[in-house]
Design an enzyme around this catalytic site. Sequence first.
Site, PDB file in Angstrom:
ATOM      1  N   GLY A   1       0.853  -1.081  -0.028  1.00  0.00           N
ATOM      2  CA  GLY A   1       0.071   0.065   0.007  1.00  0.00           C
ATOM      3  C   GLY A   1       0.782   1.283   0.032  1.00  0.00           C
ATOM      4  O   GLY A   1       2.117   1.307  -0.293  1.00  0.00           O
ATOM      5  N   ASN A   2       0.180   2.341   0.220  1.00  0.00           N
ATOM      6  CA  ASN A   2       1.285   3.632   0.394  1.00  0.00           C
ATOM      7  C   ASN A   2       0.377   4.641   1.401  1.00  0.00           C
ATOM      8  O   ASN A   2      -0.650   4.102   2.087  1.00  0.00           O
ATOM      9  CB  ASN A   2       0.894   4.319  -0.863  1.00  0.00           C
ATOM     10  N   ARG A   3       0.887   5.635   1.597  1.00  0.00           N
ATOM     11  CA  ARG A   3       0.714   6.666   2.710  1.00  0.00           C
ATOM     12  C   ARG A   3      -0.300   7.421   2.336  1.00  0.00           C
ATOM     13  O   ARG A   3      -0.625   8.570   3.236  1.00  0.00           O
ATOM     14  CB  ARG A   3       1.983   7.274   3.345  1.00  0.00           C
ATOM     15  N   SER A   4      -1.104   7.350   1.406  1.00  0.00           N
ATOM     16  CA  SER A   4      -2.130   8.602   0.846  1.00  0.00           C
ATOM     17  C   SER A   4      -3.149   8.630   2.110  1.00  0.00           C
ATOM     18  O   SER A   4      -3.865   7.521   2.445  1.00  0.00           O
ATOM     19  CB  SER A   4      -2.447   8.269  -0.391  1.00  0.00           C
TER      20      SER A   4
ATOM     21  N   ALA B   1      -3.791   7.641  -4.841  1.00  0.00           N
ATOM     22  CA  ALA B   1      -2.467   7.211  -5.342  1.00  0.00           C
ATOM     23  C   ALA B   1      -2.441   5.832  -5.451  1.00  0.00           C
ATOM     24  O   ALA B   1      -2.796   4.940  -4.623  1.00  0.00           O
ATOM     25  CB  ALA B   1      -1.519   7.435  -3.925  1.00  0.00           C
TER      26      ALA B   1
END
Length: 400
Positions: free
Chosen positions: A205-208, A272
């Site tokens: 995943g990502n930090r958005s 994102a």
Amino acid sequence: MRIILGVAGGIAAYKAALVLRLLTEAGHDVRVIPTHASLEFIGRATWEALSGQPAPSDIFEDVPHVPHVALGKGADLVVVAPATADLISRAATGRADDLLTATLLTARCPVLLAPAMHTEMWEHPATRSNVATLRSRGVHVLEPASGRLTGADTGRGRLPEPEDIVAAALALVGDPDAPQDLAGQHVVISAGGTREPLDPVRFLGNRSSGRQGFALAETALARGARVTLVAANVTLPPPARADLVAVETTAELRDAVRAAAKDADVVVMAAAVADFRPATTAETKIKKRADGSAPVLELVETPDILAELAAQRLRAGQLLVGFAAETGDCDASVLEHGRAKARRKGADLLVVNAVGTGRGFGTADNAVTILDVHGEAVANAAGSKASVAHAVWDAVANLR
Ligand code: C5P
């Protein structure tokens, strides 16, 4: 707009001063009603000086003007920040034992409560039931944020950021001063960050946080649009008037965006989106190996949703806006990477922002350069994510 700002007795009361500032700077007429308990934290002089108005707490002050009825009936919007467990309980049971709770009973306008309390109090069945009661009556109760609480403790129960409280509150009524240049238009916005499962419990995943996408949705609503918000893994409270589609993976986001885009005038890809996903998803949890070796992940590229929409427009005249979260490197600066991406993706506008530690993802503020399809800068914007969102809508309006 006439706004009542209620302040209940919690340590987060000091942040209400920023909520007040943001509302008055936006040109609203704000009356503050602090509870008695809140005055232990922030004194009445602060509220009177910042609002330029008396800030009463009692029903028995200024009796000839019957303030406990007049203030609520005359308000266009009521915001309570912080809303403590006690205030929420009194509001849910219809108590009227001070000016703030009496005002909540007489107000007929939208009411937004921004809770702040310790995690245990927020999770207690009594509070859960009070919040459910208030929501069933149409009161908008924000989800508290997670993070540092009063002391060294952390957890769920932190007051949402003042910017988010103000944006959510104004979205309830629509900002009468906002240009109505999106009136009658259907706008599709993706927000948040996709997650690609590795196995039943793990994901890439990502930090958005979804903040910029939600700010775009709120400002588009304020400018008159109908909004479909495709949200990937966002924990923020969604704008009340948007049509929300919750998704997790890139494949789900692609399906939801393409379905909504068929009759959209503008599509903004603020999410994102993962560029790669695991080639396979294990059906059971990936275990440690007896020989101590680590598994090697094989990744495959995901479809580029924005580039697909640009290559084959689903509706004639549809405008496409992409976001590019970039970090500079030894080959090129953030803006150089952005220019190349603008030309490659083919969207009408590309909003480039630098991300990295403390910048872009999860923060309240943002700084962007908006590029056209040739990579030429058409605008720069810095400030709250709401002000950046307005700059994006201004750039969209200039293309029409
Ligand atoms: O290539 P990059 O991920 O930096 O591009 C960012 C822009 O492209 C964003 O608007 C994002 O929502 C969109 N995107 C997409 N599909 C992908 C990856 C990114 O639509 N698979």
